[in-house]
Design a protein around this motif. Structure first.
Motif, short mmCIF file in Angstrom:
data_model
loop_
_atom_site.label_atom_id
_atom_site.label_comp_id
_atom_site.label_asym_id
_atom_site.label_seq_id
_atom_site.Cartn_x
_atom_site.Cartn_y
_atom_site.Cartn_z
N SER A 241 1.07 7.13 -6.44
CA SER A 241 0.07 7.93 -6.59
C SER A 241 0.52 9.50 -6.49
O SER A 241 0.13 10.35 -7.16
CB SER A 241 -1.08 7.60 -5.67
N ARG B 209 -10.26 5.72 -3.10
CA ARG B 209 -9.63 6.93 -2.00
C ARG B 209 -10.35 8.33 -2.32
O ARG B 209 -10.60 8.69 -1.17
CB ARG B 209 -8.04 6.76 -2.37
N SER C 104 -8.04 1.81 -10.05
CA SER C 104 -8.33 0.76 -9.10
C SER C 104 -8.04 1.41 -7.61
O SER C 104 -8.56 0.96 -6.58
CB SER C 104 -7.77 -0.35 -9.37
N PHE C 105 -6.70 2.17 -7.51
CA PHE C 105 -6.51 2.70 -6.42
C PHE C 105 -6.98 4.12 -6.09
O PHE C 105 -7.25 4.61 -4.82
CB PHE C 105 -4.74 2.88 -6.26
N GLU C 106 -6.99 5.04 -7.22
CA GLU C 106 -7.42 6.45 -6.82
C GLU C 106 -8.94 6.59 -6.67
O GLU C 106 -9.34 7.27 -5.67
CB GLU C 106 -7.03 7.35 -8.19
N ARG D 218 -4.31 5.33 -12.23
CA ARG D 218 -4.48 3.73 -11.73
C ARG D 218 -5.76 3.95 -10.95
O ARG D 218 -5.89 4.01 -9.81
CB ARG D 218 -3.67 3.34 -10.76
N ARG E 51 -9.10 -4.51 1.07
CA ARG E 51 -7.47 -4.34 1.18
C ARG E 51 -7.18 -3.33 2.38
O ARG E 51 -6.20 -3.33 2.99
CB ARG E 51 -6.95 -3.72 -0.25
N GLU E 52 -7.87 -2.30 2.52
CA GLU E 52 -7.84 -1.33 3.71
C GLU E 52 -7.80 -2.10 4.90
O GLU E 52 -7.02 -1.74 5.87
CB GLU E 52 -8.65 0.09 3.37
N TYR F 136 0.71 -1.13 0.08
CA TYR F 136 0.10 0.09 -0.09
C TYR F 136 0.77 1.48 0.06
O TYR F 136 0.58 2.07 -0.78
CB TYR F 136 -0.94 0.14 1.20
N ASP G 216 2.11 1.85 -3.42
CA ASP G 216 0.91 2.34 -4.22
C ASP G 216 0.85 3.76 -3.95
O ASP G 216 0.63 4.43 -4.98
CB ASP G 216 -0.36 1.49 -4.46
N TRP G 217 0.74 4.12 -2.92
CA TRP G 217 0.59 5.47 -2.44
C TRP G 217 1.75 6.35 -3.04
O TRP G 217 1.24 7.46 -3.48
CB TRP G 217 0.43 5.66 -0.60
N PHE H 191 -11.07 -2.67 -2.40
CA PHE H 191 -10.24 -1.99 -2.13
C PHE H 191 -10.56 -1.80 -0.64
O PHE H 191 -9.56 -1.66 0.14
CB PHE H 191 -10.22 -0.55 -2.65
#
Length: 230
Positions: free
Chosen positions: A69, A185, A180-182, A178, A220-221, A62, A65-66, A217
Motif C-alpha cells: 500500500s 483503513r 479491499s485493503f485501502e 486494492r 482480519r484486524e 498484513y 499488504d501495508w 477486514f
C-alpha cells in the motif's frame, strides 16, 4: 494546455473552486496509523515471543499488504500526481526532495518484506525484533515525509490544480489501489463528519461496497493485532 500522463491539465484560475484533498489526508492518516500500530505490535511480539504459526502468518501477511500500500501510494504520486503538479504549478512547486524520499522508500519496503517473511517462517524473539526495527524506521521516515508533503504539496494542489484535474488524479490512483485493503483503513481514520462526506459523495454504490469490504477486514484486524479469530 499541457498533456501529462494522459491527463489534460487545465491550471486553476483565480476564483475557481478549490480541490478537496480530504482523500489524500485520509490516505496519509491511515498509512501512519498502521505504521505506529504495526511497530507497537512487533515490539510486543519481540518482548513476549510465544507467537504461533497462524498468528505469525497473519501478521506477516498484513505487513506485506501495508508495504504494498505504501509503495502504491508513493508510486502513484510519482506517476500521476507529480506530473500534474508540475504542469499546473510550474515554478511554484519543487518536488525534488519528496521524489528523493520516494526513491529511498522502495529499498526500505523490500527490507520490511524480507523481515516479515523471516518472522512468518521462524516466529520468535530475533525475527520479531528485526521486524520491529524495520517497522520503526519506516514509521519515522513516513512521519517526517508525510509531514513535509502535507505542508508543501497540499497548499499547491489547492492553489494551482483545477477541480477537474484533481478528480482525474484521484480516479487514476483509485484504479491502481486494492480497495479491499485501502477502503476499510481509510474509513477507520475518518471522523464522523468526514465519513458522512465520503458516503454522501460516493452514494449508494460506495455504501454497498463498504458493507461488503469492512466486516471481513475488521475480522482480519482482530486476528493480526490481538491474535483472536473472533
Amino acid at each position: 494546455m499541457a498533456r501529462t500522463d494522459r491527463i489534460r491539465v487545465h491550471p486553476r484560475a483565480d476564483g475557481d473552486p478549490v480541490p478537496d484533498v480530504l482523500g489524500m489526508r485520509l490516505a496519509h492518516r491511515a498509512m501512519l496509523r498502521d505504521a505506529h500500530r504495526l511497530t507497537d505490535l512487533a515490539e510486543r511480539l519481540a518482548a513476549a515471543p510465544a507467537t504461533d504459526g497462524g498468528h505469525a502468518d497473519a501478521v506477516a501477511g498484513y505487513v506485506r499488504d501495508w508495504a504494498d500500500s505504501v509503495h502504491h501510494h508513493h508510486s502513484a504520486e510519482d506517476d500521476v500526481l507529480w506530473p500534474v503538479l508540475a504542469a499546473s504549478a510550474g515554478p511554484h512547486v519543487d518536488l525534488t526532495e519528496l521524489s528523493d524520499d520516494h526513491a529511498a522508500l522502495d529499498p526500505a519496503l523490500d527490507r520490511l518484506r524480507a523481515a516479515a517473511d523471516a518472522f512468518r517462517a521462524r516466529p520468535g524473539e530475533d525475527t520479531a525484533t528485526a521486524l520491529a526495527v524495520e517497522l520503526g524506521e519506516l514509521r519515522d521516515t513516513l512521519t517526517e515525509h508525510i509531514g513535509d508533503e502535507e505542508a508543501s504539496v497540499l497548499p499547491v494542489i489547492e492553489r494551482h490544480v483545477s477541480v477537474a484535474d484533481w478528480a482525474a488524479v484521484e480516479a487514476r490512483i483509485r484504479r491502481r489501489a486494492r480497495l479491499s485493503f485501502e477502503a476499510p483503513r481509510v474509513l477507520a481514520v475518518a471522523t464522523g463528519e468526514e465519513r458522512a462526506t465520503i458516503e454522501r459523495e460516493g452514494g449508494l454504490v460506495l455504501r454497498l461496497l463498504l458493507a461488503v469490504l469492512v466486516p471481513p477486514f475488521r475480522r482480519r484486524e482482530r486476528v493480526v493485532f490481538s491474535g483472536r479469530s473472533s
